[in-house]
Every structure is written in C-alpha cells, then in structure tokens.
Scaffold this motif. Structure first.
Motif, PDB file in Angstrom:
ATOM      1  N   ILE A   8       0.845  -1.194   0.000  1.00 46.84           N
ATOM      2  CA  ILE A   8       0.000   0.000   0.000  1.00 46.84           C
ATOM      3  C   ILE A   8       0.880   1.243   0.000  1.00 46.84           C
ATOM      4  O   ILE A   8       2.045   1.184   0.382  1.00 46.84           O
ATOM      5  CB  ILE A   8      -0.951   0.021   1.222  1.00 46.84           C
ATOM      6  N   ASP A   9       0.300   2.364  -0.422  1.00 47.11           N
ATOM      7  CA  ASP A   9       1.056   3.610  -0.448  1.00 47.11           C
ATOM      8  C   ASP A   9       0.101   4.775  -0.252  1.00 47.11           C
ATOM      9  O   ASP A   9      -1.121   4.607  -0.315  1.00 47.11           O
ATOM     10  CB  ASP A   9       1.807   3.747  -1.775  1.00 47.11           C
ATOM     11  N   LYS A  10       0.655   5.942  -0.021  1.00 49.20           N
ATOM     12  CA  LYS A  10      -0.104   7.198   0.035  1.00 49.20           C
ATOM     13  C   LYS A  10       0.869   8.332  -0.253  1.00 49.20           C
ATOM     14  O   LYS A  10       2.092   8.142  -0.200  1.00 49.20           O
ATOM     15  CB  LYS A  10      -0.777   7.381   1.396  1.00 49.20           C
ATOM     16  N   ALA A  11       0.326   9.484  -0.545  1.00 52.13           N
ATOM     17  CA  ALA A  11       1.169  10.660  -0.776  1.00 52.13           C
ATOM     18  C   ALA A  11       2.003  10.899   0.475  1.00 52.13           C
ATOM     19  O   ALA A  11       1.497  10.861   1.586  1.00 52.13           O
ATOM     20  CB  ALA A  11       0.308  11.873  -1.080  1.00 52.13           C
ATOM     21  N   GLY A  12       3.283  11.071   0.305  1.00 51.16           N
ATOM     22  CA  GLY A  12       4.176  11.273   1.435  1.00 51.16           C
ATOM     23  C   GLY A  12       4.730   9.988   2.008  1.00 51.16           C
ATOM     24  O   GLY A  12       5.616  10.001   2.848  1.00 51.16           O
ATOM     25  N   GLY A  13       4.200   8.843   1.562  1.00 49.62           N
ATOM     26  CA  GLY A  13       4.725   7.547   1.986  1.00 49.62           C
ATOM     27  C   GLY A  13       3.957   6.907   3.126  1.00 49.62           C
ATOM     28  O   GLY A  13       3.227   7.556   3.853  1.00 49.62           O
ATOM     29  N   ILE A  14       4.135   5.627   3.244  1.00 46.70           N
ATOM     30  CA  ILE A  14       3.477   4.794   4.259  1.00 46.70           C
ATOM     31  C   ILE A  14       4.439   4.575   5.417  1.00 46.70           C
ATOM     32  O   ILE A  14       5.629   4.353   5.200  1.00 46.70           O
ATOM     33  CB  ILE A  14       3.089   3.432   3.628  1.00 46.70           C
ATOM     34  N   ASP A  15       3.920   4.599   6.632  1.00 50.01           N
ATOM     35  CA  ASP A  15       4.762   4.269   7.784  1.00 50.01           C
ATOM     36  C   ASP A  15       4.217   3.017   8.481  1.00 50.01           C
ATOM     37  O   ASP A  15       3.195   2.462   8.075  1.00 50.01           O
ATOM     38  CB  ASP A  15       4.898   5.449   8.751  1.00 50.01           C
ATOM     39  N   ILE A  16       4.893   2.594   9.520  1.00 49.89           N
ATOM     40  CA  ILE A  16       4.560   1.344  10.196  1.00 49.89           C
ATOM     41  C   ILE A  16       3.157   1.373  10.806  1.00 49.89           C
ATOM     42  O   ILE A  16       2.448   0.371  10.787  1.00 49.89           O
ATOM     43  CB  ILE A  16       5.632   0.963  11.251  1.00 49.89           C
ATOM     44  N   SER A  17       2.736   2.522  11.311  1.00 49.37           N
ATOM     45  CA  SER A  17       1.394   2.595  11.896  1.00 49.37           C
ATOM     46  C   SER A  17       0.318   2.484  10.814  1.00 49.37           C
ATOM     47  O   SER A  17      -0.747   1.896  11.054  1.00 49.37           O
ATOM     48  CB  SER A  17       1.215   3.874  12.728  1.00 49.37           C
ATOM     49  N   ASP A  18       0.583   3.020   9.613  1.00 51.26           N
ATOM     50  CA  ASP A  18      -0.346   2.853   8.491  1.00 51.26           C
ATOM     51  C   ASP A  18      -0.482   1.380   8.125  1.00 51.26           C
ATOM     52  O   ASP A  18      -1.590   0.881   7.895  1.00 51.26           O
ATOM     53  CB  ASP A  18       0.140   3.629   7.265  1.00 51.26           C
TER      54      ASP A  18
ATOM     55  N   MET B 170       0.243 -13.172   6.250  1.00 50.27           N
ATOM     56  CA  MET B 170      -0.100 -11.945   5.542  1.00 50.27           C
ATOM     57  C   MET B 170       0.878 -10.840   5.936  1.00 50.27           C
ATOM     58  O   MET B 170       1.172 -10.668   7.117  1.00 50.27           O
ATOM     59  CB  MET B 170      -1.525 -11.496   5.861  1.00 50.27           C
ATOM     60  N   ASP B 171       1.347 -10.121   4.936  1.00 42.63           N
ATOM     61  CA  ASP B 171       2.285  -9.024   5.144  1.00 42.63           C
ATOM     62  C   ASP B 171       1.735  -7.787   4.431  1.00 42.63           C
ATOM     63  O   ASP B 171       1.504  -7.831   3.218  1.00 42.63           O
ATOM     64  CB  ASP B 171       3.651  -9.413   4.576  1.00 42.63           C
ATOM     65  N   VAL B 172       1.491  -6.727   5.181  1.00 43.58           N
ATOM     66  CA  VAL B 172       1.064  -5.458   4.602  1.00 43.58           C
ATOM     67  C   VAL B 172       2.233  -4.492   4.759  1.00 43.58           C
ATOM     68  O   VAL B 172       2.718  -4.276   5.867  1.00 43.58           O
ATOM     69  CB  VAL B 172      -0.195  -4.901   5.300  1.00 43.58           C
ATOM     70  N   SER B 173       2.694  -3.936   3.627  1.00 47.38           N
ATOM     71  CA  SER B 173       3.888  -3.091   3.680  1.00 47.38           C
ATOM     72  C   SER B 173       3.849  -2.016   2.606  1.00 47.38           C
ATOM     73  O   SER B 173       2.978  -2.009   1.739  1.00 47.38           O
ATOM     74  CB  SER B 173       5.136  -3.957   3.497  1.00 47.38           C
ATOM     75  N   SER B 174       4.841  -1.153   2.665  1.00 47.62           N
ATOM     76  CA  SER B 174       5.074  -0.148   1.635  1.00 47.62           C
ATOM     77  C   SER B 174       5.666  -0.841   0.414  1.00 47.62           C
ATOM     78  O   SER B 174       6.375  -1.835   0.553  1.00 47.62           O
ATOM     79  CB  SER B 174       6.078   0.877   2.177  1.00 47.62           C
ATOM     80  N   PRO B 175       5.415  -0.313  -0.783  1.00 42.20           N
ATOM     81  CA  PRO B 175       6.048  -0.912  -1.957  1.00 42.20           C
ATOM     82  C   PRO B 175       7.541  -0.635  -2.008  1.00 42.20           C
ATOM     83  O   PRO B 175       8.269  -1.257  -2.772  1.00 42.20           O
ATOM     84  CB  PRO B 175       5.326  -0.252  -3.129  1.00 42.20           C
ATOM     85  N   GLY B 176       8.013   0.311  -1.206  1.00 41.87           N
ATOM     86  CA  GLY B 176       9.437   0.620  -1.163  1.00 41.87           C
ATOM     87  C   GLY B 176       9.892   1.461  -2.335  1.00 41.87           C
ATOM     88  O   GLY B 176       9.120   1.823  -3.215  1.00 41.87           O
ATOM     89  N   ALA B 177      11.165   1.760  -2.328  1.00 43.68           N
ATOM     90  CA  ALA B 177      11.744   2.603  -3.377  1.00 43.68           C
ATOM     91  C   ALA B 177      11.732   1.904  -4.727  1.00 43.68           C
ATOM     92  O   ALA B 177      11.668   2.547  -5.768  1.00 43.68           O
ATOM     93  CB  ALA B 177      13.175   2.984  -3.012  1.00 43.68           C
ATOM     94  N   GLU B 178      11.777   0.570  -4.708  1.00 44.61           N
ATOM     95  CA  GLU B 178      11.780  -0.191  -5.957  1.00 44.61           C
ATOM     96  C   GLU B 178      10.379  -0.737  -6.233  1.00 44.61           C
ATOM     97  O   GLU B 178      10.154  -1.934  -6.418  1.00 44.61           O
ATOM     98  CB  GLU B 178      12.834  -1.287  -5.896  1.00 44.61           C
ATOM     99  N   ARG B 179       9.447   0.185  -6.269  1.00 39.38           N
ATOM    100  CA  ARG B 179       8.029  -0.094  -6.445  1.00 39.38           C
ATOM    101  C   ARG B 179       7.772  -0.784  -7.787  1.00 39.38           C
ATOM    102  O   ARG B 179       8.276  -0.348  -8.829  1.00 39.38           O
ATOM    103  CB  ARG B 179       7.299   1.243  -6.374  1.00 39.38           C
TER     104      ARG B 179
END
Length: 155
Positions: free
Chosen positions: A41-51, A75-84
C-alpha cells in the motif's frame, strides 16, 4: 494474475481506499512449505509502520470473514518501497524519466534483465535507454515478454 490475487484485490481495494491509501500490489506465493499473501500500500508522502498496522488489522477482519484462501498463510502489509513495481498505467507514467529494472520471460538481444531509464511506453512496448559498456542505447521491449518491471535505485 491468479484467481486468488484477483479475489483478494476485490476484497482489499475498498478497505485500503477507505483508509486513504492506494493498493499498489497483491501477491500470493508459496515459499518452501509456507504460503504468503503480500499486500503493498502507499499514500502521498509515503506509508509508515502505523499505516501498515492499521491496514493489516482492517484487512485481516474482512479476510477472516470472506475466507478467499483455503490454505494457512502469512499476511504481510507493507510499503512498496523505493523499488516499487509498475503494475498500472499510472505507475508507468510516474516512472518515465526514472531508472527501472526489467526481467523478461525470454532473452532479447542476448539478455533477460535490463536496467536503464524508462523513456516511453504504450500498450505494446516500453522504450528504455540502457548503458552497454561505454555506450548508451535505446531499446524497445514488448510488454507481453516482461515478467517483472519495477523502479530501480541506482547509486
């Protein structure tokens, strides 16, 4: 996309949108004896651990009710990272002019992996600028031959 990932995407998309996030990717894989459901998942400004924790909690509730996966899984919910990964047309649009990594199903010009700058794309092909030894060359790769494509971080 497998039927499981399609079904999970149907279930998860409205939950993620209600939280104000973007669903970037859903992946369901078997690694060794275990199955993994990975949701990026992502959002403007980036995703953090609480998101990620909030989204994981909300997604888990609905997944338990809907039960689209019969096997036990992690199940793992995470940021797509820099290499999205580039999954949607808007991902390709945002990557134009930036470094990307491409892995192909079969070789083209003797290589299955390419690293370079995305110059343009359409429904059929992507055009990249790649460095081969001391020269820079433009190449076209058919999208149907792309196994994986993602942003790249070059140092």
């Amino acid at each position: 996309m497998s039927k499981i990932t399609e079904r999970v995407e149907e279930i998860v998309s409205p939950i993620v949108a209600d939280l104000g996030f973007e669903l970037v990717d859903v992946e369901y894989v078997k690694e060794g004896p275990d199955y993994y459901l990975r949701i990026a998942i992502d959002k403007a400004g980036g995703i953090d651990i609480s998101d990620c924790a909030l989204a994981s909690e909300k997604i888990s509730e609905v997944m338990d009710k809907e039960d689209p996966i019969k096997e036990a899984y992690f199940m793992d919910v995470s940021s797509p990272g820099a290499e999205r990964p580039l999954k949607k047309e808007k991902d390709y649009e945002a990557a134009v002019g930036h470094p990307i990594y491409v892995k192909l199903y079969e070789e083209i010009n003797g290589d299955k992996e390419w690293l370079g700058e995305l110059l343009s794309y359409d429904e059929e092909v992507i055009k990249m600028s790649v460095r081969i030894k001391t020269r820079t060359k433009e190449i076209e790769l058919p999208r149907k031959k792309i196994a994986k494509i993602r942003r790249a971080v070059i140092f």
